[in-house]
Design an enzyme around this catalytic site. Structure first.
Site, PDB file in Angstrom:
ATOM      1  N   LYS A 138      -7.714 -16.217  -6.368  1.00  0.00           N
ATOM      2  CA  LYS A 138      -7.984 -14.969  -5.649  1.00  0.00           C
ATOM      3  C   LYS A 138      -9.426 -15.030  -5.170  1.00  0.00           C
ATOM      4  CE  LYS A 138      -5.918 -10.921  -4.814  1.00  0.00           C
ATOM      5  NZ  LYS A 138      -4.498 -10.636  -4.583  1.00  0.00           N
TER       6      LYS A 138
ATOM      7  N   GLY B 215       5.417   6.300  -2.959  1.00  0.00           N
ATOM      8  CA  GLY B 215       4.757   5.472  -1.951  1.00  0.00           C
ATOM      9  C   GLY B 215       5.738   4.999  -0.901  1.00  0.00           C
TER      10      GLY B 215
ATOM     11  N   GLY C 222       4.969   3.207   2.043  1.00  0.00           N
ATOM     12  CA  GLY C 222       4.243   2.333   2.970  1.00  0.00           C
ATOM     13  C   GLY C 222       5.146   1.202   3.419  1.00  0.00           C
TER      14      GLY C 222
ATOM     15  N   VAL D 196       6.204  -1.460   1.894  1.00  0.00           N
ATOM     16  CA  VAL D 196       7.246  -1.818   0.932  1.00  0.00           C
ATOM     17  C   VAL D 196       8.197  -0.642   0.691  1.00  0.00           C
ATOM     18  CG1 VAL D 196       7.657  -2.420  -1.486  1.00  0.00           C
ATOM     19  CG2 VAL D 196       5.842  -3.562  -0.217  1.00  0.00           C
TER      20      VAL D 196
HETATM   21  P1  NAD Z   1       0.903   0.311   1.880  1.00  0.00           P
HETATM   22  O1  NAD Z   1      -0.545   0.561   1.891  1.00  0.00           O
HETATM   23  O2  NAD Z   1       1.620  -0.037   3.152  1.00  0.00           O
HETATM   24  O3  NAD Z   1       1.693   1.548   1.242  1.00  0.00           O
HETATM   25  C1  NAD Z   1       1.259   2.262   0.148  1.00  0.00           C
HETATM   26  C2  NAD Z   1       1.731   3.697   0.348  1.00  0.00           C
HETATM   27  O4  NAD Z   1       1.447   4.435  -0.846  1.00  0.00           O
HETATM   28  C3  NAD Z   1       1.028   4.400   1.508  1.00  0.00           C
HETATM   29  O5  NAD Z   1       1.990   5.007   2.344  1.00  0.00           O
HETATM   30  C4  NAD Z   1       0.151   5.432   0.799  1.00  0.00           C
HETATM   31  O6  NAD Z   1      -0.037   6.610   1.570  1.00  0.00           O
HETATM   32  C5  NAD Z   1       0.939   5.694  -0.439  1.00  0.00           C
HETATM   33  N1  NAD Z   1       0.191   6.260  -1.563  1.00  0.00           N
HETATM   34  C6  NAD Z   1      -1.074   5.965  -1.955  1.00  0.00           C
HETATM   35  N2  NAD Z   1      -1.421   6.698  -3.028  1.00  0.00           N
HETATM   36  C7  NAD Z   1      -0.346   7.463  -3.320  1.00  0.00           C
HETATM   37  C8  NAD Z   1      -0.073   8.429  -4.310  1.00  0.00           C
HETATM   38  N3  NAD Z   1      -0.987   8.763  -5.219  1.00  0.00           N
HETATM   39  N4  NAD Z   1       1.138   9.021  -4.325  1.00  0.00           N
HETATM   40  C9  NAD Z   1       2.076   8.720  -3.402  1.00  0.00           C
HETATM   41  N5  NAD Z   1       1.863   7.804  -2.428  1.00  0.00           N
HETATM   42  C10 NAD Z   1       0.669   7.191  -2.380  1.00  0.00           C
HETATM   43  O7  NAD Z   1       1.127  -0.849   0.787  1.00  0.00           O
HETATM   44  P2  NAD Z   1       2.406  -1.745   0.587  1.00  0.00           P
HETATM   45  O8  NAD Z   1       2.208  -3.033   1.272  1.00  0.00           O
HETATM   46  O9  NAD Z   1       3.627  -0.953   0.838  1.00  0.00           O
HETATM   47  O10 NAD Z   1       2.290  -2.049  -0.979  1.00  0.00           O
HETATM   48  C11 NAD Z   1       2.652  -1.080  -1.953  1.00  0.00           C
HETATM   49  C12 NAD Z   1       2.403  -1.665  -3.344  1.00  0.00           C
HETATM   50  O11 NAD Z   1       3.150  -2.873  -3.493  1.00  0.00           O
HETATM   51  C13 NAD Z   1       0.957  -2.036  -3.609  1.00  0.00           C
HETATM   52  O12 NAD Z   1       0.680  -1.833  -4.974  1.00  0.00           O
HETATM   53  C14 NAD Z   1       0.927  -3.526  -3.300  1.00  0.00           C
HETATM   54  O13 NAD Z   1      -0.111  -4.189  -3.993  1.00  0.00           O
HETATM   55  C15 NAD Z   1       2.278  -3.944  -3.815  1.00  0.00           C
HETATM   56  N6  NAD Z   1       2.789  -5.163  -3.215  1.00  0.00           N
HETATM   57  C16 NAD Z   1       3.000  -5.232  -1.872  1.00  0.00           C
HETATM   58  C17 NAD Z   1       3.522  -6.398  -1.313  1.00  0.00           C
HETATM   59  C18 NAD Z   1       3.829  -6.475   0.161  1.00  0.00           C
HETATM   60  O14 NAD Z   1       4.597  -7.367   0.555  1.00  0.00           O
HETATM   61  N7  NAD Z   1       3.300  -5.598   0.983  1.00  0.00           N
HETATM   62  C19 NAD Z   1       3.813  -7.508  -2.134  1.00  0.00           C
HETATM   63  C20 NAD Z   1       3.601  -7.408  -3.505  1.00  0.00           C
HETATM   64  C21 NAD Z   1       3.078  -6.226  -4.032  1.00  0.00           C
END
Ligand code: NAD
Length: 349
Positions: free
Chosen positions: A79, A179, A181, A183
């Site tokens: 990392k 959440g 987002g 995912v």
């Molecule tokens: P993202 O930033 O697109 O989405 C996160 C969402 O969570 C956003 O819509 C945000 O508004 C919301 N959020 C933040 N705080 C919140 C709260 N307190 N209550 C409710 N909603 C809240 O991120 P992502 O890419 O969707 O990733 C989500 C999680 O999955 C993260 O922890 C990330 O590390 C993990 N992850 C993502 C991937 C990937 O492929 N994107 C892979 C492995 C792990």
């Protein structure tokens, strides 16, 4: 650019990168190359100080070793972090210098996107190094990993349901998704398609409205989602949400979601177990993301077939983890770390 070795305990190599002209100060942490080149994203954050940045890099790189091993990938764990506010301090020059630092490691570390980074930033880093993934264009560019991540989480939810409720079918199952987002929304689509009844929360109203319109989801306020009565909670937002304060109030029988580092501490795995809540270890459940990135690093030609096979293996690992945890009456998180550690043993081919 100055690259300085930092003494480190269990990590193979930790480097401090500094460049006065561009203002770059960062850390590249290689935890393990036991299974292959260390792979893990680059995070840019306004860390309060260098000690905090180092601690984050050490912790996250170790986590990548376990995640990559659990996903059955020929990749080690690494990392990188850069100290600074991405909105204010990021510049093409800073990214280029970081790229040169990665190149100087000769392929022992592969970088990719993490918090504060975009595919465009990866392209800039890629002007200086071959060892970068998460590109938007190019022969093996893997693009947005979130659909594959969501597919892996969906599989994990079905497997968790089979262990907790006796069948993997999700029709009529109540799932609370925190959440919406990249995912979370993909996951909701899959859950909705399988007939699950969704309750959702996000701090952004637009995402909530989208889930309501597309999937008939019931919305609750962000501070309510962890106390919703449902069969399964799927955390897909932030880390450390499963902790001494939240666990006693959970009204679900299983937790399976994609957020990284859902447990605030290792004891929280035991806390869930003591409450009879089955926890699908996050670093297995969300392994689809790194599987997608791995297609770029490993130059996989037939991506869909390879990804499908790896997702199946990942699901089998989740199944083995939950089976062993039940047999031994322990937290699945402990078993997940154990299974990843087994793959890292020097005597395992
Ligand atoms: P993202 O930033 O697109 O989405 C996160 C969402 O969570 C956003 O819509 C945000 O508004 C919301 N959020 C933040 N705080 C919140 C709260 N307190 N209550 C409710 N909603 C809240 O991120 P992502 O890419 O969707 O990733 C989500 C999680 O999955 C993260 O922890 C990330 O590390 C993990 N992850 C993502 C991937 C990937 O492929 N994107 C892979 C492995 C792990």
């Amino acid at each position: 650019m100055e690259l300085t070795q930092i003494e480190s305990g269990e990590h193979e190599q930790v480097l401090r990168v500094q460049d006065a002209d561009s203002g770059l100060i960062g850390i590249i942490a290689i935890h393990s190359t036991r299974l292959g080149p260390a792979a893990g994203g680059l995070r840019m954050r306004a860390y309060p100080d260098e000690a905090a940045a180092l601690e984050d890099a050490l912790r996250l790189s170790r986590g990548m070793t376990f995640k990559n091993a659990a996903a059955g990938l020929p990749l080690g764990g690494g990392k990188a972090v850069i100290i600074g506010d991405p909105a204010r301090d990021k510049s093409p020059a800073l990214l280029s210098v970081f790229g040169r630092a990665v190149e100087a490691l000769g392929g022992r570390y592969w970088t990719a996107e993490d918090m504060g980074m975009t595919p465009q930033d990866m392209a800039r880093i890629g002007t200086e190094t071959r060892f970068v993934a998460g590109l938007a264009d190019g022969a093996f560019a893997s693009g947005d990993p979130s659909p594959v991540t969501a597919r892996g989480i969906f599989n994990a939810i079905r497997t968790t349901a089979r262990h907790r409720f006796g069948a993997p079918e999700l029709a009529g199952m109540r799932v609370a998704v925190q959440g919406l987002g990249h995912v979370g929304l993909h996951l909701c689509e899959l859950l909705h398609g399988a007939g699950a009844a969704l309750t959702v929360a996000d701090i952004h109203d637009a995402a909530v409205q989208e889930a309501q319109a597309r999937f008939g989801a019931r919305a609750v306020a962000p501070d309510q989602i962890l106390t919703v009565e449902a069969e399964i909670l799927a955390p897909c937002a932030i880390g450390a949400i499963l902790n001494a304060a939240s666990i006693p109030d959970l009204r679900v029988q299983a937790v399976a979601g994609g957020a990284n580092n859902q447990l605030a501490t290792a004891e929280d795995g035991a806390r869930l177990h003591a409450r009879g809540i089955l926890y699908a270890p996050d670093f297995i459940a969300n392994g689809g993301g790194i599987i997608n990135v791995a297609t770029e690093i490993l130059r996989i030609a037939d991506r869909p077939a390879w990804v499908a096979e790896k997702l199946e293996e990942l699901d089998a690992t989740m199944d083995r983890t939950l089976t062993r945890a039940r047999q031994r009456d322990v937290s699945p998180n402990d078993v997940a770390e154990e299974i990843a550690s087994e793959r890292l043993r020097p005597d395992v081919a």
